[in-house]
Design a protein around this motif. Structure first.
Motif, PDB file in Angstrom:
ATOM      1  N   ARG A  75      45.550  48.636 148.076  1.00 37.05           N
ATOM      2  CA  ARG A  75      44.685  49.033 146.960  1.00 37.05           C
ATOM      3  C   ARG A  75      44.773  47.965 145.878  1.00 37.05           C
ATOM      4  N   ASP A  76      43.638  47.420 145.479  1.00 39.32           N
ATOM      5  CA  ASP A  76      43.605  46.417 144.415  1.00 39.32           C
ATOM      6  C   ASP A  76      43.523  47.147 143.066  1.00 39.32           C
ATOM      7  N   GLU A  99      40.166  50.222 147.651  1.00 40.88           N
ATOM      8  CA  GLU A  99      40.960  49.930 148.839  1.00 40.88           C
ATOM      9  C   GLU A  99      40.350  48.687 149.504  1.00 40.88           C
ATOM     10  N   LEU A 100      41.191  47.688 149.831  1.00 33.19           N
ATOM     11  CA  LEU A 100      40.697  46.474 150.477  1.00 33.19           C
ATOM     12  C   LEU A 100      41.423  46.279 151.801  1.00 33.19           C
TER      13      LEU A 100
END
Ligand code: SF4
Ligand code: SF4
Length: 185
Positions: free
Chosen positions: A6-7, A13-14
């Motif tokens: 998660r950024d 979410e990446l």
């Protein structure tokens, strides 16, 4: 290898395809050493055990006790580059203090009227900074250089022997009278 995370900046979410995943090592505060130092000099700490600055924006390397500064991992987990920058800031703050011939103290400090003091020790026990002490005359004394002006001792003294400068009883009563004058008429 796919890595999902998660950024916090994008709040999303990446997922990325990575050849190598390097996680930073966890850091914990030096509980024993920091606790002793905090107890002796009454320095505040965060729930994680790191020393807490006086104000995150206005006094980021000053501790609330005058003359104490914080830098590096005593303040929290950080990189070497950040630690060096903070150390330089703390050294600069210390230098400004040491370069002065005279240091002005805050005006709102507690003062004991010796004649009224019964040496009951209530203020000595009540002060969170251990400032009041019984002097050679057998009355309580407060060092204005150490007093934080919280007013706890003034409120606790049963003999009304302590006044907090700028917030003396007659000062506050006069303000209260002025405030209520129009209301009670
Ligand atoms: S609480 Fe008041 S009376 Fe008791 S020691 Fe302190 S100043 Fe004196
Ligand atoms: S005003 Fe607060 S810091 Fe100062 S002597 Fe009284 S209790 Fe201690």
């Amino acid at each position: 290898m796919d890595v999902a995370f998660r950024d916090p900046v994008l709040a999303r979410e990446l997922k990325v395809c990575a050849d190598c995943l390097a996680l930073s090592t966890g850091l914990v505060a030096d509980e024993e050493g920091a606790e002793d130092l905090a107890m002796i000099f009454r320095l505040p700490r965060t729930p994680d055990g790191y020393f807490l600055e006086d104000h995150v924006k206005l006094r980021p390397v000053d501790l609330p006790v005058p003359g104490f500064f914080v830098a590096g991992t005593a303040h929290g987990p950080k990189t070497i580059r950040e630690s060096i920058a903070q150390g330089q800031a703390a050294a600069g703050r210390a230098q400004t203090m040491l370069a002065r011939n005279v240091i002005n103290l805050g005006a709102a400090v507690a003062r004991v009227e010796g004649k009224k003091c019964a040496a009951c020790l209530i203020c000595v026990r009540a002060c969170p900074f251990d400032v009041p002490f019984i002097n050679a005359e057998g009355t309580s004394e407060i060092d204005p250089a150490k007093c934080h002006g919280c007013g706890i001792c003034a409120a606790a003294c049963p003999a009304k022997a302590i006044q907090l400068m700028q917030y003396e009883d007659d000062h506050l009563m006069a303000k209260l009278d002025g405030l209520l004058e129009g209301v009670l008429r």
